[in-house]
Design a protein around this motif. Structure first.
Motif, mmCIF file in Angstrom:
data_model
loop_
_atom_site.group_PDB
_atom_site.id
_atom_site.type_symbol
_atom_site.label_atom_id
_atom_site.label_comp_id
_atom_site.label_asym_id
_atom_site.label_seq_id
_atom_site.Cartn_x
_atom_site.Cartn_y
_atom_site.Cartn_z
ATOM 1 N N HIS A 1 0.792 -6.557 -30.431
ATOM 2 C CA HIS A 1 0.599 -8.117 -29.971
ATOM 3 C C HIS A 1 1.008 -9.019 -31.069
ATOM 4 O O HIS A 1 1.421 -10.230 -30.793
ATOM 5 C CB HIS A 1 -0.637 -8.252 -29.706
ATOM 6 C CG HIS A 1 -1.652 -8.178 -30.720
ATOM 7 N ND1 HIS A 1 -2.252 -6.797 -30.818
ATOM 8 C CD2 HIS A 1 -2.500 -9.013 -31.468
ATOM 9 C CE1 HIS A 1 -3.151 -6.867 -32.150
ATOM 10 N NE2 HIS A 1 -3.234 -8.129 -32.474
ATOM 11 N N HIS A 2 1.294 -8.809 -32.300
ATOM 12 C CA HIS A 2 1.612 -9.556 -33.352
ATOM 13 C C HIS A 2 3.028 -10.168 -33.273
ATOM 14 O O HIS A 2 3.821 -11.116 -33.873
ATOM 15 C CB HIS A 2 1.272 -9.114 -34.742
ATOM 16 C CG HIS A 2 -0.038 -8.999 -35.051
ATOM 17 N ND1 HIS A 2 -0.751 -10.151 -35.336
ATOM 18 C CD2 HIS A 2 -0.986 -7.962 -35.041
ATOM 19 C CE1 HIS A 2 -2.025 -9.962 -35.637
ATOM 20 N NE2 HIS A 2 -1.926 -8.443 -35.384
ATOM 21 N N VAL A 3 3.661 -9.473 -32.211
ATOM 22 C CA VAL A 3 5.139 -10.036 -31.831
ATOM 23 C C VAL A 3 4.976 -11.456 -31.176
ATOM 24 O O VAL A 3 6.080 -12.096 -31.381
ATOM 25 C CB VAL A 3 5.935 -9.273 -30.745
ATOM 26 C CG1 VAL A 3 5.279 -9.375 -29.260
ATOM 27 C CG2 VAL A 3 7.250 -9.232 -30.783
ATOM 28 N N ALA A 4 4.021 -11.747 -31.146
ATOM 29 C CA ALA A 4 3.777 -13.284 -30.527
ATOM 30 C C ALA A 4 4.048 -14.240 -31.498
ATOM 31 O O ALA A 4 3.996 -15.648 -31.278
ATOM 32 C CB ALA A 4 2.353 -13.484 -29.739
ATOM 33 N N LYS A 5 4.031 -13.891 -32.774
ATOM 34 C CA LYS A 5 4.048 -14.819 -33.987
ATOM 35 C C LYS A 5 5.526 -15.786 -33.623
ATOM 36 O O LYS A 5 5.704 -16.908 -34.006
ATOM 37 C CB LYS A 5 4.386 -14.195 -35.263
ATOM 38 C CG LYS A 5 4.433 -15.136 -36.462
ATOM 39 C CD LYS A 5 4.567 -14.237 -37.766
ATOM 40 C CE LYS A 5 4.229 -15.390 -38.891
ATOM 41 N NZ LYS A 5 5.450 -15.998 -39.267
ATOM 42 N N SER A 6 6.711 -14.967 -33.094
ATOM 43 C CA SER A 6 7.802 -15.846 -32.844
ATOM 44 C C SER A 6 8.313 -15.380 -31.272
ATOM 45 O O SER A 6 9.093 -16.376 -31.068
ATOM 46 C CB SER A 6 8.903 -15.111 -33.889
ATOM 47 O OG SER A 6 9.316 -13.685 -33.625
ATOM 48 N N TYR A 7 7.864 -14.415 -30.870
ATOM 49 C CA TYR A 7 8.565 -14.108 -29.351
ATOM 50 C C TYR A 7 7.420 -13.603 -28.413
ATOM 51 O O TYR A 7 7.645 -12.407 -28.404
ATOM 52 C CB TYR A 7 9.766 -13.257 -29.735
ATOM 53 C CG TYR A 7 10.731 -13.023 -28.569
ATOM 54 C CD1 TYR A 7 10.654 -13.199 -27.269
ATOM 55 C CD2 TYR A 7 11.982 -12.400 -28.846
ATOM 56 C CE1 TYR A 7 11.425 -13.310 -26.269
ATOM 57 C CE2 TYR A 7 13.282 -12.348 -27.922
ATOM 58 C CZ TYR A 7 12.857 -12.593 -26.451
ATOM 59 O OH TYR A 7 13.617 -12.822 -25.590
ATOM 60 N N PRO A 8 6.707 -14.237 -27.832
ATOM 61 C CA PRO A 8 5.624 -13.677 -27.243
ATOM 62 C C PRO A 8 5.902 -13.034 -25.782
ATOM 63 O O PRO A 8 5.453 -12.083 -25.576
ATOM 64 C CB PRO A 8 4.829 -14.847 -26.808
ATOM 65 C CG PRO A 8 4.950 -15.867 -27.716
ATOM 66 C CD PRO A 8 6.717 -15.725 -28.099
ATOM 67 N N GLN A 9 7.177 -13.281 -25.460
ATOM 68 C CA GLN A 9 7.785 -12.516 -24.181
ATOM 69 C C GLN A 9 8.839 -11.520 -24.655
ATOM 70 O O GLN A 9 9.406 -10.839 -23.479
ATOM 71 C CB GLN A 9 8.591 -13.546 -23.393
ATOM 72 C CG GLN A 9 7.763 -14.828 -22.933
ATOM 73 C CD GLN A 9 7.938 -15.971 -23.934
ATOM 74 O OE1 GLN A 9 8.369 -15.883 -25.221
ATOM 75 N NE2 GLN A 9 8.112 -17.368 -23.409
ATOM 76 N N TYR A 10 8.839 -11.035 -25.743
ATOM 77 C CA TYR A 10 9.603 -9.967 -26.174
ATOM 78 C C TYR A 10 9.532 -8.707 -25.391
ATOM 79 O O TYR A 10 10.439 -8.364 -24.714
ATOM 80 C CB TYR A 10 9.584 -9.370 -27.537
ATOM 81 C CG TYR A 10 10.410 -8.467 -27.940
ATOM 82 C CD1 TYR A 10 11.828 -8.718 -28.158
ATOM 83 C CD2 TYR A 10 9.797 -7.194 -28.128
ATOM 84 C CE1 TYR A 10 12.571 -7.476 -28.251
ATOM 85 C CE2 TYR A 10 10.649 -5.974 -28.671
ATOM 86 C CZ TYR A 10 11.982 -6.432 -28.607
ATOM 87 O OH TYR A 10 12.820 -5.476 -29.064
ATOM 88 N N PHE A 11 8.295 -8.180 -25.301
ATOM 89 C CA PHE A 11 8.158 -6.901 -24.468
ATOM 90 C C PHE A 11 8.524 -7.078 -22.911
ATOM 91 O O PHE A 11 8.853 -6.174 -22.329
ATOM 92 C CB PHE A 11 6.774 -6.090 -24.775
ATOM 93 C CG PHE A 11 7.013 -5.357 -26.195
ATOM 94 C CD1 PHE A 11 7.782 -4.350 -26.309
ATOM 95 C CD2 PHE A 11 6.094 -5.891 -27.097
ATOM 96 C CE1 PHE A 11 7.860 -3.696 -27.727
ATOM 97 C CE2 PHE A 11 6.274 -5.370 -28.366
ATOM 98 C CZ PHE A 11 7.230 -4.276 -28.660
ATOM 99 N N GLU A 12 8.137 -8.147 -22.416
ATOM 100 C CA GLU A 12 8.234 -8.595 -20.978
ATOM 101 C C GLU A 12 9.699 -8.778 -20.729
ATOM 102 O O GLU A 12 10.227 -8.228 -19.710
ATOM 103 C CB GLU A 12 7.637 -10.031 -20.823
ATOM 104 C CG GLU A 12 7.904 -10.511 -19.437
ATOM 105 C CD GLU A 12 7.155 -11.922 -19.149
ATOM 106 O OE1 GLU A 12 7.551 -12.729 -18.640
ATOM 107 O OE2 GLU A 12 6.187 -12.317 -19.906
#
Length: 429
Positions: free
Chosen positions: A406-417
């Motif tokens: 979930h720390h992907v949200a630091k730059s790209y919250p929608q990455y896995f979406e």
């Protein structure tokens, strides 16, 4: 939350690139430093840009936002007398605001991420701010950091560029507001020069005059300037898109990513050139990148200094290339949210990649047949590592579980979406 990345042989579809985090944070800052009202169209929404939103409001800016734009009324050169600022885990936001905080009497930047940003050093900027007559209290160069300023002077300033260009950017945002003219000299080898080009581009758009030498090693900054209130439009983000493009490159794919300016000054634009060098079939026209991946890649050698935030995605693609790839001049990767050389390569090895490290190099012995996977890996709370490891998971024989993804949200919250929309088999747990 953890993410399971299952083997995914094919990706198809179209997405729009996320707005640039780097440009968003800079535009929000210069809007706050203006007296009057500015509008930032298509600003990025991420933990980093939200940290800048929060802090400029704490310092006295007003911000009103809808789905298309952010409208900011700035505080100019007179921020509020705040006692505390919390930048979360946003290193660039911290460093930029350490400069601006010198205009306040006494500000403490708190440490809310002791295992990530709390470990990163800021000594070079602290030393430079001391040359402005500012007292800085710190924990061996790390957070928490208290800045006792109020009346910083200009004059001659020396700052190291060996660890990060963000220290120099912080001074470039601050010095135009000072009463004295400033002469900034960069010591050592300046890292990520292309990012300084972005800072200078934004300053020019904001009406600020900076005289820079061609090699970006000396700067003459007239004092007593004012930031102009005006409109800005944020371009698409290459660092985040690099992971999407690399994912398309290592799979059978037909993927389109829109809003990636052909003329962009983002150094990570090099991801397009690197993938072409690796033999990936793609076109880049009218700000649209179209990848028709076949999963076959060739090894390359690449100087990563100008494209720091895309190197991990490039390395992930090279894991599956034919031959040995070398990414050099990348020591500054060690001073990010984690050590992006040692920590990242340790996790790649767990997944089955054949990689080596040097102090300033990453060497990848490609495995075109794929990697084993079937492991749980630690992304070290680092958004770039999370995205890069997910690319490897797509070509692994067995699923990979990425801890704290979930720390992907630091730059790209929608990455896995976005990955899922293209057909990736991913699942939150």
């Amino acid at each position: 939350m953890d993410m399971i990345v299952n083997p995914t042989p094919r990706l198809n579809g179209k997405i729009g690139a996320l707005s640039s985090k780097n440009y968003t944070t800079r535009y929000l800052l210069v809007a706050a430093l203006a007296e009057g009202t500015s509008t930032v169209y298509y600003p990025a929404h991420s933990e980093d840009s939200d940290a800048m939103r929060r802090c400029i409001q704490d310092l006295g800016a007003t911000l009103i936002e809808d789905d298309e734009k952010a409208t900011i009324t700035g505080f100019g050169k007179h921020p509020l007398d705040v006692q505390e600022l919390n930048v979360g885990n946003a290193g660039a936001v911290l460093r930029f605001l350490m400069g601006i905080a010198t205009l306040c009497p006494d500000v403490t930047f708190v440490n809310t991420y002791p295992d990530s940003l709390g470990k990163r050093p800021h000594d070079d900027l602290i030393e430079a701010l001391g040359q402005l007559g500012v007292e800085v209290e710190h924990n061996d160069g790390r957070l928490p950091i208290t800045i006792r300023g109020g009346k910083p002077t200009g004059g001659k300033i020396k700052v190291s560029g060996e660890v990060s260009s963000q220290y120099l950017s912080a001074l470039l945002f601050l010095t135009p507001l000072l009463e004295q003219d400033s002469e900034i000299e960069v010591l050592g080898d300046l890292k990520s020069k292309v990012v300084i080009g972005q800072t200078l581009e934004v300053l020019e758009q904001a009406g600020i005059i900076v005289h820079a030498s061609p090699d970006y090693m000396t700067f003459s900054v007239p004092g007593r300037q004012s930031y102009k209130a005006q409109d800005y439009t944020v371009q698409g983000d290459y660092p985040g898109s690099a992971a999407i493009l690399a994912a398309a490159a290592v799979t059978q794919s037909d993927v389109v990513v829109e809003r990636l300016s052909v003329a962009s000054k983002q150094g990570e634009r090099a991801i397009v050139d690197v993938l072409q060098m690796m033999g990936v079939p793609l076109t880049h026209e009218n700000d649209i990148v179209h990848v028709k991946g076949n999963g076959r890649l060739k090894a390359i050698e690449f100087d990563g200094d100008a494209a720091t935030d895309a190197v991990l995605a490039m390395v992930a693609a090279a894991v599956f290339a034919e031959g040995t790839s070398r990414f050099y001049n990348v020591e500054n990767l060690r001073y990010k949210e984690c050590d992006r050389i040692t920590d990242y390569l340790a996790e790649l090895r767990k997944a089955g990649a054949n990689v080596e490290e040097r102090q300033a190099e990453i060497i990848v012995h490609g495995r075109p047949e794929g990697v084993e996977g079937g492991v749980e890996i630690n992304a070290h709370y680092d958004h770039r590592v999370i995205m890069a490891l997910s690319i490897v998971g797509l070509r692994a024989a067995q699923p990979i579980t990425i801890k704290d993804a979930h720390h992907v949200a630091k730059s790209y919250p929608q990455y896995f979406e976005h990955l899922e929309a293209l057909g990736a088999q991913v699942k939150w747990i």
